[in-house]
Each structure stands twice: as structure tokens, then as C-alpha cells.
Scaffold this motif. Structure first.
Motif, PDB file in Angstrom:
ATOM      1  N   ASP A 509      -7.252  -4.795  -1.834  1.00 31.48           N
ATOM      2  CA  ASP A 509      -7.852  -4.606  -3.157  1.00 31.48           C
ATOM      3  C   ASP A 509      -6.971  -5.283  -4.210  1.00 31.48           C
ATOM      4  O   ASP A 509      -5.842  -5.673  -3.912  1.00 31.48           O
ATOM      5  CB  ASP A 509      -8.018  -3.108  -3.454  1.00 31.48           C
ATOM      6  N   ILE A 514       0.971  -0.135  -5.498  1.00 34.13           N
ATOM      7  CA  ILE A 514       1.878   1.000  -5.223  1.00 34.13           C
ATOM      8  C   ILE A 514       3.316   0.502  -5.388  1.00 34.13           C
ATOM      9  O   ILE A 514       3.685  -0.535  -4.824  1.00 34.13           O
ATOM     10  CB  ILE A 514       1.673   1.538  -3.791  1.00 34.13           C
ATOM     11  N   ILE A 522       3.993   7.566   0.817  1.00 36.89           N
ATOM     12  CA  ILE A 522       2.545   7.863   0.747  1.00 36.89           C
ATOM     13  C   ILE A 522       1.897   8.229   2.078  1.00 36.89           C
ATOM     14  O   ILE A 522       0.813   8.794   2.091  1.00 36.89           O
ATOM     15  CB  ILE A 522       1.760   6.688   0.105  1.00 36.89           C
ATOM     16  N   VAL A 527       1.106  13.861  -0.115  1.00 40.21           N
ATOM     17  CA  VAL A 527       1.804  13.048  -1.120  1.00 40.21           C
ATOM     18  C   VAL A 527       0.786  12.240  -1.921  1.00 40.21           C
ATOM     19  O   VAL A 527      -0.048  11.526  -1.367  1.00 40.21           O
ATOM     20  CB  VAL A 527       2.845  12.113  -0.453  1.00 40.21           C
ATOM     21  N   GLN A 528       0.886  12.432  -3.222  1.00 36.26           N
ATOM     22  CA  GLN A 528       0.059  11.640  -4.134  1.00 36.26           C
ATOM     23  C   GLN A 528       1.008  11.043  -5.149  1.00 36.26           C
ATOM     24  O   GLN A 528       1.944  11.708  -5.595  1.00 36.26           O
ATOM     25  CB  GLN A 528      -0.974  12.521  -4.830  1.00 36.26           C
ATOM     26  N   VAL A 529       0.758   9.802  -5.508  1.00 35.10           N
ATOM     27  CA  VAL A 529       1.709   9.157  -6.420  1.00 35.10           C
ATOM     28  C   VAL A 529       1.048   8.848  -7.751  1.00 35.10           C
ATOM     29  O   VAL A 529      -0.006   8.192  -7.784  1.00 35.10           O
ATOM     30  CB  VAL A 529       2.254   7.858  -5.797  1.00 35.10           C
ATOM     31  N   TYR A 536      -8.718  11.164 -10.405  1.00 35.59           N
ATOM     32  CA  TYR A 536      -9.113  11.279  -9.000  1.00 35.59           C
ATOM     33  C   TYR A 536      -8.522  12.547  -8.402  1.00 35.59           C
ATOM     34  O   TYR A 536      -7.379  12.908  -8.634  1.00 35.59           O
ATOM     35  CB  TYR A 536      -8.583  10.041  -8.259  1.00 35.59           C
ATOM     36  N   GLY A 538      -7.584  13.709  -5.086  1.00 36.28           N
ATOM     37  CA  GLY A 538      -7.408  13.483  -3.643  1.00 36.28           C
ATOM     38  C   GLY A 538      -6.693  14.671  -3.031  1.00 36.28           C
ATOM     39  O   GLY A 538      -6.239  15.570  -3.731  1.00 36.28           O
ATOM     40  N   GLY A 540      -4.231  14.091  -0.692  1.00 38.79           N
ATOM     41  CA  GLY A 540      -2.911  13.626  -0.257  1.00 38.79           C
ATOM     42  C   GLY A 540      -2.785  13.621   1.257  1.00 38.79           C
ATOM     43  O   GLY A 540      -1.697  13.489   1.803  1.00 38.79           O
ATOM     44  N   LEU A 541      -3.918  13.754   1.930  1.00 39.67           N
ATOM     45  CA  LEU A 541      -3.873  13.793   3.405  1.00 39.67           C
ATOM     46  C   LEU A 541      -4.424  12.521   4.054  1.00 39.67           C
ATOM     47  O   LEU A 541      -4.154  12.261   5.225  1.00 39.67           O
ATOM     48  CB  LEU A 541      -4.676  14.989   3.916  1.00 39.67           C
ATOM     49  N   LEU A 543      -3.917   9.186   3.982  1.00 43.88           N
ATOM     50  CA  LEU A 543      -3.075   8.191   4.663  1.00 43.88           C
ATOM     51  C   LEU A 543      -2.322   8.771   5.858  1.00 43.88           C
ATOM     52  O   LEU A 543      -2.084   8.073   6.833  1.00 43.88           O
ATOM     53  CB  LEU A 543      -2.091   7.551   3.680  1.00 43.88           C
ATOM     54  N   SER A 544      -1.972  10.064   5.749  1.00 43.75           N
ATOM     55  CA  SER A 544      -1.284  10.610   6.931  1.00 43.75           C
ATOM     56  C   SER A 544      -2.261  10.755   8.096  1.00 43.75           C
ATOM     57  O   SER A 544      -1.871  10.588   9.249  1.00 43.75           O
ATOM     58  CB  SER A 544      -0.534  11.903   6.623  1.00 43.75           C
ATOM     59  N   THR A 567      -3.254  -3.937  -3.469  1.00 42.42           N
ATOM     60  CA  THR A 567      -2.679  -3.375  -2.246  1.00 42.42           C
ATOM     61  C   THR A 567      -3.438  -3.908  -1.044  1.00 42.42           C
ATOM     62  O   THR A 567      -4.658  -4.087  -1.106  1.00 42.42           O
ATOM     63  CB  THR A 567      -2.814  -1.841  -2.276  1.00 42.42           C
ATOM     64  N   PHE A 569      -3.676  -3.051   3.233  1.00 43.61           N
ATOM     65  CA  PHE A 569      -3.255  -2.332   4.445  1.00 43.61           C
ATOM     66  C   PHE A 569      -3.741  -3.136   5.642  1.00 43.61           C
ATOM     67  O   PHE A 569      -4.879  -3.605   5.649  1.00 43.61           O
ATOM     68  CB  PHE A 569      -3.890  -0.942   4.499  1.00 43.61           C
TER      69      PHE A 569
END
Ligand code: ADP
Length: 721
Positions: A509, A514, A522, A527-529, A536, A538, A540-541, A543-544, A567, A569
Motif C-alpha cells: 500500500d 510503520i 506489531i 499491539v497497535q501503533v 480505526y 482494531g 491488535g491480533l 498480524l499475530s 507498507t 508485506f
């Protein structure tokens, strides 16, 4: 004769009265043997000394053994068997050296000196023994004995004409004569003085000494000494030129020796008489000696064995103690480990139970909330613009996704997730994801571009659901954190290894990006940054979950991001390409949905809202539907009515779904039962099967999936019936 000395001649204190009888008896035997020797009863002395030796050997008394040997040696010496005498003296010495008794040693060295000087004529060796004897005599302070030995030494030196060396000893004799001398030494001492005076040419004195010697000799019983006195006097007279007197003395010497010779002859005759016997004694003595050596060796051996045994026992004991300690330690340690393991397992079980209970409890009301919201929106189209309603719908869906995420993470962590083999078309999957996220992309005014490598086969085999989940998470993140931008989904064929095709995925994107410091964090849970709440919501789960799911595929994710730039991935997943297998899979999952029949469904559900939602879904498909509140209600209605299928809630008061189904089956009712539950499927499968449930559908469910199952089970039941 020379001065032979024996232990216990003068001193028998070595064996006290308090000694054991056998020792006392042996001591007595030794004394008897000695007495017989002194009386010239050599035969008897030898017999007794042999018995004494045997007894002494049995009681292993080195002192008595040594004394017995001395007497045997002395007997042989007297019988003219010099070598045998030396042999037994040496044996005696061997045992004497095992004792602390210096008297025995003194006697033996003196006697050996006699044999070597006067029988073997090996003066140096003999005098050497005498000197050793004197050393022991002085040590034990037995000056009487020392005196005798000095006489012997002086005589030995004079015999080989070493008068100057003998002088020293003669002086000692003369000084101590009064104190220690006796009748037996008188003859020899005077004779020695005569010899020495003759050597010094003091003839007058010499003559006097010789005459005294002869006079003393005539008074003693030891005639050999008298003979020697006559012989030496004769030599002297010859020297001073008195041949007539010399001849006279020589004649006297001859006469005495002749008498002695006759005696000797008698002795010899008697020796001849029992020489055979003597040899036998000797053999027996040797045998005893050998036995003794053997005994000594076996004693030594048995001592070694005993020592070894003790050592081995000690080592074994040590090993056993260490082993026991180890076992105890291990037991303790194992117990601790087992305890720790139990606690850990208990904790993990509690966690799993807690999560599954919570998610169940949450899923059930959420099922109602989502269902009713949908119903409201469908039945009251005018409310579709209501912000409250859309907020309700959003919140309900958010909660549902949170519950599902937690449940999923938990399942992966518990190693309960196994990848499935499904066949799929990668373009279709990605298009579906793109479509389902269109609302999100419109919201932030983003474009989704998809690019798929044409080399990727049309159908692949793998866990498409997990892949979709990964992509959904990443693409939805990209859409959330990008505004007025572009999100790209690029799939390339990385490589082929046999039937395995490695697909390279890139989700890119041009959004907020980040920060490098956050890039490692992350992927951790919750974890949310730098998110603003209104932006938003979220969990925080995401990406894990992605990371864990990729782990199941044996893959890892790489992240490239710059603040303000965007970013991306990337990850690679292997899929199988096997047209034959694909065909089989497709055939297997084909379900006949062509039926136009109207089926009659029984809903067993205690929750009123859920009753409402499920009933609506069923009726929407034009099926007939009846609802009962609990298991008893179900059993009652089944008595009078027939149904094509039963939808059974599991978690019900009074009687749960499993129990109800069991009772239904006991009634002989074969109607298919589908468990409709908020429980996780894996958790209840076993119990469901054993209670007679045919399939499980997890709430909230996709209606299409429910009808697929309903149709399939009903057609199967009809075919079977
Ligand atoms: P959430 O479910 O809250 O999005 P995730 O684990 O999916 O949680 O993401 C964790 C954090 O990573 C997000 O809060 C966000 O800050 C960051 N993040 C994830 N994807 C992107 C992206 N494409 N662009 C920018 N930030 C991202």
C-alpha cells in the motif's frame, strides 16, 4: 667343642605362663629337644624337635619355629652334616627375622660363625657372622654371650695366624674373664693366651698358659678342648725347640682324639643306624616347611581376597548409596517436575477452558445481536440509513471478530490447528477477498489492484481458508491505513519443486507506513501503533494471527515500510499442483442441492432470541419449522410428530443437547440431528458423535452452509430409509 648357644638355655622368659596351652606345650617340646641334644641324644632330639616344629608351625609362632630349626641344625652339625646344619640355621634365621627377639638372632649368628669358621673353614664369612652376633648381644646387653663369641673370634683369627686381629678380642676376653668366664672357657682362654704369647715370643708366659690350659682341660668333660690344648702346646714346644716334650704332647693329643674318634665312630654308627630315619625326618620337615610356605601363600592370598572383598563391598556400598541418593533425588526432582508439569497443564487447560467458555458465552448473544440487526435491516428497509443501526451492526461484528480472533490464536497456540487440503483457484479467492473488502476500500477511497502470475496453475491444493484469512487481514490493514491510495495484491510463481508450487505474495500500500522502531512489535498480540480511536478500532491480533498461520505453512513474513511512503508485506506459501487429486476433491464435495421438497425442521433451543433468529432463517428457505424450549419438550413432541431434521442447541438447562439426542436415539428415532452451538467444533465432536448427533454447525453460521448440511443429511437419511 666350640661354644654353641641356644635360646632358653639360659632364658625361657619368652614364653610366659599366660600363653595358650598349645604354645606352652610347644615351648616344652623345644626345651625337651634341647635337653636331649645337650645329652648327645641326637636321635631323640631330632624327633622331638620335628614334633616341636610341627606344633610351632600349626600355631604360626615364628619364635618357636626358629628355635625348633636351631635345634635341628645343631643336631645335624653334631652329626657332621655341616651343609644340612647351615641349611637349617638359615631357615631358623628366616623365622627369627620375623620376630623382635634379638636373643635368637644373636645365638644364630654365633652358631653360623662356628660352622663357617671351624667346619667350612670360611673364616671371613664366619667372622662376619660372629660380628653380627656381637652386635645383637650388645643390643640385648647379654655380655655373657658376647664374651663367648669373643672367645670364638679370637680363636678363629689365631687359627689362621692373624694374631694382631685376634689380639683385640683376646684383650676383651682377658678383661672380662673373671666376670663371664667359667670352667669350659678356662681351657680355651688359657690356650689362646699361650698361642698369643708364643706369637709375641714371650715363651715363658706362653709355656705357663699352655700348662694351665691342659690342667683345666683335664678337669672338664669336654675332651676335645683338652686335645686342642695339647696340640697347640706341642706346636709351641716344637717352636722353642723342645722336641721331646712336643712329641709327648702330640701323643696326648692323639690319645684324646683317638678316644674322641671312637666316640665319634659310635656316634657315626648310630647315625648310620638311623640315617634313613633322619632322611625321613628331613623329608617330613621339608614337607612341613612346604606346607608352611603354601599356608603362607594361601594366607597371603586369602588376605588379598579379604582385602579385595572389603574393597569391593565398600565400592558396592558406595555405589548403592549414590544410587539410592540419585533415585531419591530423581524421585524428588521428578515429583517436582511432575507437579510443575501438572500445574502448567492445569493452567493451560484452564486457559483453554476459560477462552472457550468466554467465547461461547459471547458468541451466543452476538449471534442474536447480529441476527436481529440483519432481520431489522431486511424487514425495515427504511432503517438502512439509521446510524444507530449501522453502529450496532458494526459493533456486533467487531465483537464477533474479536471473539473469533482470540479463539483462533488460542487454537493455534494449543497446536489444535491442522492445515486442510482443499482445492481452489487463486484468482477466485483473491477476487472474493477483494469484493468482500470493497466497503472498506470505498470508505478510505482506495483502489485495489490485483496481479496474478499467469504461470500459476488454475487449481491448486492447500488450505485456502487459512490463506484467505492471511490475505484478508493484510489487505484490510492496508485499506485501513491508506487513504486515497492504492493497495496492490501481487502473486508470483517463485519456484516449482516437483508437485509443489511456491507462490510469492506481496500486499503493498502507499499509506501511512510503520516506523522502523515499531516494525518488530506489531506482530505481537494486542499491539497497535499510534492509532487514533476514531480512526480505526482494531483488536491488535490480526498480524499475530497472520504470523502464526504462516508458521503453519512453514513460512515467514517480511515487512518493508517507511513512514508516509507506505507498507509492503511479503511471504511465500507452497501449494500442491495435482490435477488428478483436484478432480477427486471436487467430486467429494459435490452436494445435491437440487431438491425442491419442503422439509419439516424441529428447533430445540432455550434462548428466545436465538429461537427467533434460527426460525427466521429456516422459514426464509420455505421449510416448515417448530420450536421447543428444551430437551424434554423435544422428546414430547417427537412422540407425536415426525420431522425431517432436528437442530439441537447443546448448552441447555435441565438436559443438554447431547443427553437429549441420546434419549431420542433410545426411542428409536433416527431423524438426523444437527448440533447448533456456539461451542468450538473440535471440542464437542467426540461427545457429539457418541451421543448420536450427525453434524455440528457453529453459531453464527452462514445460512447457505446450514442448508447444504440439512439437505445432505435429509437425502442421506431418506436413501438409507
Ligand atoms: P489490528 O487488528 O489492530 O489492525 P494488527 O496486528 O493487524 O492489529 O496490526 C497491528 C498494528 O500494525 C496496527 O495497529 C497498525 O499500527 C500496524 N499496521 C498493520 N498493517 C499496517 C499497514 N498496512 N500500514 C500501516 N500500519 C499497519
Amino acid at each position: 667343642m666350640f661354644l654353641l648357644v641356644f635360646l632358653n638355655c639360659f632364658n625361657n622368659s619368652a614364653i610366659g605362663q599366660s600363653e595358650p596351652i598349645s604354645e606352652a606345650k610347644t615351648d616344652k617340646l623345644v626345651k625337651q629337644a634341647l635337653a636331649n641334644f645337650r645329652e648327645s641324644n641326637f636321635e631323640k632330639s631330632l624327633i622331638i624337635s620335628r614334633v616341636a616344629l610341627n606344633a610351632a608351625s600349626n600355631i604360626k609362632d615364628p619364635s618357636l619355629i626358629s628355635r625348633s630349626y636351631t635345634i635341628i641344625a645343631a643336631n645335624y652339625n653334631e652329626l657332621g652334616e655341616v651343609d644340612k646344619a647351615i641349611f637349617f640355621y638359615n631357615k631358623s634365621l628366616y623365622y627369627a627375622n620375623k620376630t623382635n627377639n634379638d636373643t635368637i638372632k644373636y645365638n644364630l649368628y654365633n652358631n653360623l660363625g662356628n660352622v663357617y669358621c671351624f667346619e667350612k673353614k670360611q673364616f671371613d664369612k664366619g667372622i662376619g657372622y660372629y660380628k653380627k652376633s656381637i652386635a645383637y648381644g650388645l643390643k640385648i646387653n647379654d655380655l655373657n654371650q658376647v664374651y663367648f663369641t669373643n672367645v670364638n673370634i679370637a680363636w678363629a683369627y689365631f687359627d689362621i695366624n692373624k694374631y694382631d686381629q685376634g689380639d683385640l678380642f683376646l684383650k676383651y676376653i682377658n678383661t672380662n674373664n673373671k666376670k663371664y668366664g667359667d670352667k669350659s672357657t678356662d681351657v680355651i682362654v688359657n690356650m689362646l693366651n699361650g698361642m698369643y704369647s708364643s706369637y709375641r715370643k714371650d715363651y715363658e708366659a706362653a709355656n705357663e698358659f699352655f700348662l694351665k690350659a691342659i690342667e683345666a682341660g683335664k678337669k672338664t668333660e669336654e675332651k676335645s678342648d683338652l686335645a686342642y690344648a695339647h696340640l697347640e702346646y706341642s706346636k709351641f714346644l716344637n717352636k722353642i725347640d723342645k722336641p721331646r716334650e712336643a712329641y709327648k704332647n702330640l701323643t696326648s693329643y692323639n690319645k684324646v682324639t683317638e678316644d674322641l674318634y671312637n666316640e665319634e665312630k659310635l656316634k657315626k654308627a648310630s647315625i648310620a643306624g638311623f640315617s634313613l630315619e633322619l632322611d625321613e625326618y628331613k623329608r617330613q620337615i621339608d614337607k612341613i616347611e612346604n606346607e608352611k610356605v603354601e599356608q603362607y601363600h594361601s594366607l597371603k592370598k586369602s588376605r588379598i581376597i579379604v582385602i579385595l572383598f572389603i574393597l569391593i563391598s565398600l565400592i558396592l556400598l558406595f555405589l548403592i548409596i549414590t544410587l539410592v541418593k540419585n533415585i531419591r533425588f530423581k524421585k524428588k526432582h521428578n515429583l517436582e517436575l511432575l507437579k510443575a508439569k501438572e500445574i502448567a497443564e492445569e493452567a493451560s487447560l484452564l486457559k483453554t477452558q476459560f477462552i472457550s467458555t468466554i467465547s461461547h458465552e459471547l458468541r451466543t448473544p452476538l449471534y442474536g445481536v447480529v441476527g436481529i440487526t440483519n432481520m431489522l435491516l431486511e424487514e425495515h428497509k427504511e432503517l438502512s440509513q439509521s446510524q444507530h443501526l449501522s453502529a450496532l451492526k458494526f459493533s456486533a461484528r467487531y465483537l464477533l471478530s474479536l471473539v473469533n480472533d482470540i479463539l483462533q490464536i488460542n487454537k493455534i497456540e494449543e497446536n489444535k490447528v491442522v492445515l486442510e487440503t482443499l482445492t481452489f483457484n487463486i484468482s477466485d479467492e483473491i477476487t472474493m477477498i477483494k469484493n468482500s473488502l470493497s466497503f472498506l476500500s470505498q470508505k478510505n477511497n482506495n483502489k485495489i489492484n490485483v496481479s496474478i502470475d499467469p504461470n500459476i496453475p488454475e487449481y491448486l491444493i492447500g488450505d485456502k481458508l487459512r490463506l484467505a484469512q492471511i490475505l484478508m487481514n493484510l489487505v484490510s490493514n492496508a485499506l485501513k491505513f491508506t487513504k486515497d491510495g492504492e493497495v496492490e495484491i501481487i502473486v508470483n510463481l517463485d519456484r516449482i519443486e516437483g508437485k509443489i508450487y511456491f507462490l510469492d505474495f506481496l500486499i503493498k500500500d502507499n499509506g501511512v507506513g510503520i516506523a522502523v522502531v515499531d516494525q518488530g512489535k506489531i506482530f505481537e498480540k494486542f499491539v497497535q501503533v499510534g492509532r487514533k480511536d476514531e480512526d480505526y478500532q482494531g483488536t491488535g491480533l490480526g498480524l499475530s494471527i497472520v504470523k502464526k498461520l504462516l508458521g503453519l505453512f512453514g513460512s515467514t513474513i517480511t515487512l518493508v515500510s517507511d513512514i508516509g511512503e507506505g507498507t509492503s508485506f511479503a511471504f511465500i506459501i507452497p501449494f500442491e499442483y495435482d490435477p488428478e487429486k483436484t478432480k477427486n476433491i471436487i467430486e467429494e464435495i459435490e452436494v445435491d442441492l437440487t431438491s425442491n421438497e419442503v422439509f419439516k425442521i424441529l428447533i430445540v433451543e432455550d434462548n428466545l432470541i436465538n429461537q427467533l433468529v434460527t426460525k427466521k432463517i429456516i422459514e426464509k428457505n420455505n421449510y416448515i419449522c417448530k420450536v421447543v424450549d428444551d430437551g424434554f419438550g423435544a422428546l414430547r413432541i417427537l412422540e407425536s410428530e415426525e420431522f425431517d431434521l432436528i437442530l439441537m442447541d447443546i448448552n441447555m438447562p435441565l438436559m443438554n443437547g447431547f443427553e437429549t439426542t441420546k434419549r431420542i436415539r433410545l426411542q428409536g428415532i433416527k431423524t438426523p440431528v444437527v448440533a447448533l452451538t456456539a461451542f468450538d467444533k473440535d471440542e464437542i465432536t467426540d461427545e457429539a458423535i457418541s451421543s448420536g448427533i450427525n453434524d455440528i454447525i457453529i453459531k453464527p453460521f452462514e445460512p447457505v452452509k446450514l442448508f447444504k448440511i440439512i439437505n445432505y443429511l435429509i437425502s442421506e437419511a431418506k436413501n438409507a430409509g
